[in-house]
Design a protein around this motif. Structure first.
Motif, PDB file in Angstrom:
ATOM      1  N   VAL A 176       0.856  -1.196   0.000  1.00 27.00           N
ATOM      2  CA  VAL A 176       0.000   0.000   0.000  1.00 27.00           C
ATOM      3  C   VAL A 176       0.882   1.233   0.000  1.00 27.00           C
ATOM      4  O   VAL A 176       1.875   1.284   0.736  1.00 27.00           O
ATOM      5  N   VAL A 177       0.503   2.227  -0.803  1.00 22.42           N
ATOM      6  CA  VAL A 177       1.160   3.528  -0.774  1.00 22.42           C
ATOM      7  C   VAL A 177       0.146   4.560  -0.293  1.00 22.42           C
ATOM      8  O   VAL A 177      -0.989   4.594  -0.777  1.00 22.42           O
ATOM      9  N   VAL A 178       0.560   5.365   0.690  1.00 26.58           N
ATOM     10  CA  VAL A 178      -0.290   6.457   1.166  1.00 26.58           C
ATOM     11  C   VAL A 178       0.354   7.767   0.739  1.00 26.58           C
ATOM     12  O   VAL A 178       1.470   8.084   1.158  1.00 26.58           O
ATOM     13  N   VAL A 179      -0.347   8.522  -0.102  1.00 25.78           N
ATOM     14  CA  VAL A 179       0.152   9.815  -0.557  1.00 25.78           C
ATOM     15  C   VAL A 179      -0.391  10.890   0.387  1.00 25.78           C
ATOM     16  O   VAL A 179      -1.590  11.159   0.409  1.00 25.78           O
ATOM     17  N   SER A 225      -8.909   8.616   0.320  1.00 23.38           N
ATOM     18  CA  SER A 225      -9.157   8.623   1.766  1.00 23.38           C
ATOM     19  C   SER A 225      -9.326  10.063   2.221  1.00 23.38           C
ATOM     20  O   SER A 225      -8.723  10.968   1.646  1.00 23.38           O
ATOM     21  N   HIS A 226     -10.119  10.258   3.259  1.00 20.23           N
ATOM     22  CA  HIS A 226     -10.122  11.556   3.922  1.00 20.23           C
ATOM     23  C   HIS A 226     -10.209  11.361   5.426  1.00 20.23           C
ATOM     24  O   HIS A 226     -11.298  11.281   5.987  1.00 20.23           O
ATOM     25  N   THR A 259      -3.538   5.089  -1.971  1.00 20.31           N
ATOM     26  CA  THR A 259      -4.563   6.000  -1.453  1.00 20.31           C
ATOM     27  C   THR A 259      -3.914   7.354  -1.191  1.00 20.31           C
ATOM     28  O   THR A 259      -2.689   7.489  -1.278  1.00 20.31           O
ATOM     29  N   ASP A 260      -4.744   8.361  -0.941  1.00 19.06           N
ATOM     30  CA  ASP A 260      -4.223   9.680  -0.575  1.00 19.06           C
ATOM     31  C   ASP A 260      -5.066  10.176   0.589  1.00 19.06           C
ATOM     32  O   ASP A 260      -6.044   9.520   0.970  1.00 19.06           O
ATOM     33  N   VAL A 261      -4.686  11.300   1.161  1.00 24.18           N
ATOM     34  CA  VAL A 261      -5.403  11.783   2.344  1.00 24.18           C
ATOM     35  C   VAL A 261      -5.920  13.209   2.151  1.00 24.18           C
ATOM     36  O   VAL A 261      -6.244  13.902   3.116  1.00 24.18           O
TER      37      VAL A 261
END
Lengths: 360, 360
Positions: free
Chosen positions: A59-62, A112-113, A86-88
């Protein structure tokens, strides 16, 4: 085995997430355009600094700023052909559109938020419990694979978030109404105070203090958020603008016209506000409860507020909410103690018998 | 000898004032269109029921609703040819105009605006300490005699108010900006929540809760207040409306145009809000102080908040302000403890050593 997580961007959100996921047993690597920021995040326990030898992430979280999130998501999708990304960012349609326009593999992208962070920023403010119990909206597109959605849900839950799922347009419309438009309204009202005289500003009471609290927010971040959700914000703002125009027209007929219908317009605006306000969920996301309020005069001396709350606890009453009010030039504050209606009278009696002055 | 006071209107303000002035040794008589309301005020210690045999009053306080205040002031000025008359309406130009148009003796009329009361109403909510330390604006006209002004000042001070003096137009412009426009903004933002879906409303965080707290206010009372201050409210609202129009145009160029200059408009609105917010006086009407904030996780169990504040007091630190935040579905709240910057670090250390979890 827990997935390998790569976090891109080690500001407040990225670093906090690294700390939370590392504690939960995930193998986290970190990267940021600033090597100093990456090193700080590592030192705070957010994970290891990413290197060329790392195995491919699951998983990569930006966690990049909103205006570049889509671009970084597309890069990461291209670089790691089997990873879920995903991103935030706090806006979701614009990020999805950008990823799509850059040809990113949308089956592996789920937005994602995490609703955390507020005014503070930077890795130094990071905490592993930043997401504990906060809303974390998972925002799949129509193209997202079920596996990708489940992966991001699990990550959000592991970070401590309270997960819900919404489509990108629904998410953006919701945050426009509950977050972005309130921010603008707060800023616009506060802006009117700039040129007011000191004696006039001195009349500011608790109402305007509450309305303008978030007017202290960061202009740069908010410009990105508002620009990134321009369509949805515009739709809600247009309603506010139109209703405001009706109020102005009504006030005009009161000063320069026959005033017919003006009071109905004013009453309708305030009544609609009542109805909208009543929809905000109470504590713990439960339906709003009409708490009873006991208002107590608290002298402005060290320990007095603590003594009050000690007495509330002694009375065996659970405090549901507490609101402190400071007036103009007064040697004390008013504490509004919210409790369940059934215990309010007993609490008032208990406090009076302990010498507290209650207030109408 | 203290003056003889006649109070016309025994709602929350009139009854509270009667209690306060009676305690201060004034001889108070009460009257209200409702004999039941007058009797209730008497039973609460607000004074004696007015009768035909009463000696003429030295001061008359008109505590009638805003839309009839001017008319009642004119009646009382005519009925008591040597009395000073004041009123307590939260708008002042309209009342003065009405008194003038009805031929009242303006040398003996001085307006008042005790800033107390808020959402609660009626004699049952009355308290003799309602005005303690609250702003009480004395609002003379150009025609008011110095004796009349001094009489009303003394009465406001005897009731416990913190007295300031403003002209009627200055007063109305000030309350338009610090009270009436914030009320409308709060109502308009809250009104947008009426038709939102439940999952969307569930994303409401602390920001919108603060912005819309006063949206729960009474439509009937606020219609009178807004209508009574139509000119001044309109002037401030027109600025908000115009700036809102610029924001909408900027958002349009972002979605359908070249976006040139749009971000500057958004940043300017938020920056101006920063500047206006910074002008709101801190506690005690002093210049705003940049308090440091220590954010503490408080488990949602009886007595936990009290234990926290007890520990703050034990650390010898004075709490300057306290803000409680409830998130979505969480078993605890966040307490934002505001203290002087010099003691914040020591407080954080003390609380950590006592087992509290600090946050962000």
């Amino acid at each position: 085995m827990n997935p390998r997580v790569r976090i891109v961007g080690t500001g407040l959100i990225g670093t906090s997430l690294g700390i939370a996921l590392s504690r939960a047993g995930y193998a986290v690597v970190l990267t940021d355009p600033s090597p100093t920021a990456t090193a700080l995040a590592r030192d705070l326990g957010a994970g290891a600094v990413a290197s060329a030898d790392d195995p491919a992430p699951d998983v990569v979280v930006v966690a990049a700023p909103p205006d570049v999130a889509g671009q970084v998501v597309a890069q990461e999708l291209g670089r790691w052909p089997s990873a879920v990304v995903t991103d935030v960012a706090s806006v979701k349609v614009a990020v999805l559109d950008q990823v799509r326009s850059l040809g990113g593999d949308l089956t592996r992208y789920v937005g994602s938020h995490p609703m955390a962070g507020r005014e503070r920023s930077g890795a130094v403010a990071a905490r592993g419990d930043l997401f504990d119990g906060r809303a974390w909206v998972v925002v799949p597109s129509d193209e997202s694979s079920p596996f990708a959605v489940e992966t991001v849900r699990a990550l959000a839950a592991a970070a401590g978030g309270t997960v819900s799922v919404m489509s990108p347009p629904d998410h953006d419309a919701a945050v426009a109404a509950v977050s972005h438009v309130p921010q603008l309204a707060s800023s616009l009202v506060a802006g009117r105070l700039r040129e007011l005289s000191d004696p006039a500003v001195a009349l500011a009471g608790q109402g305007i203090r509450d309305v303008t609290r978030i007017a202290a927010s960061d202009p740069q971040l908010w410009t990105q958020i508002l620009a990134g959700n321009a369509g949805a914000v515009r739709a809600v703002l247009a309603e506010v603008h139109s209703e405001l125009g009706e109020v102005i027209a009504a006030l005009d007929t009161l000063t320069d016209g026959d005033g017919v219908g003006a009071r109905e317009v004013l009453a309708r605006v305030v009544s609609r506000g009542n109805a909208g306000h009543a929809r905000i969920p109470g504590k713990h996301g439960a339906a709003p409860t009409a708490y009873a309020t006991v208002v107590v005069l608290v002298p402005d001396e060290p320990g007095e507020l603590a003594r009050l709350l000690h007495d509330v606890g002694d009375a065996g009453v659970n405090l549901e909410d507490l609101h402190l009010e400071h007036g103009l030039g007064q040697p004390f504050g008013l504490a509004e103690v919210s409790v369940l209606p059934a215990v309010a009278e007993r609490l008032a009696d208990e406090l009076t018998s302990r010498g507290w002055r209650l207030h109408g």
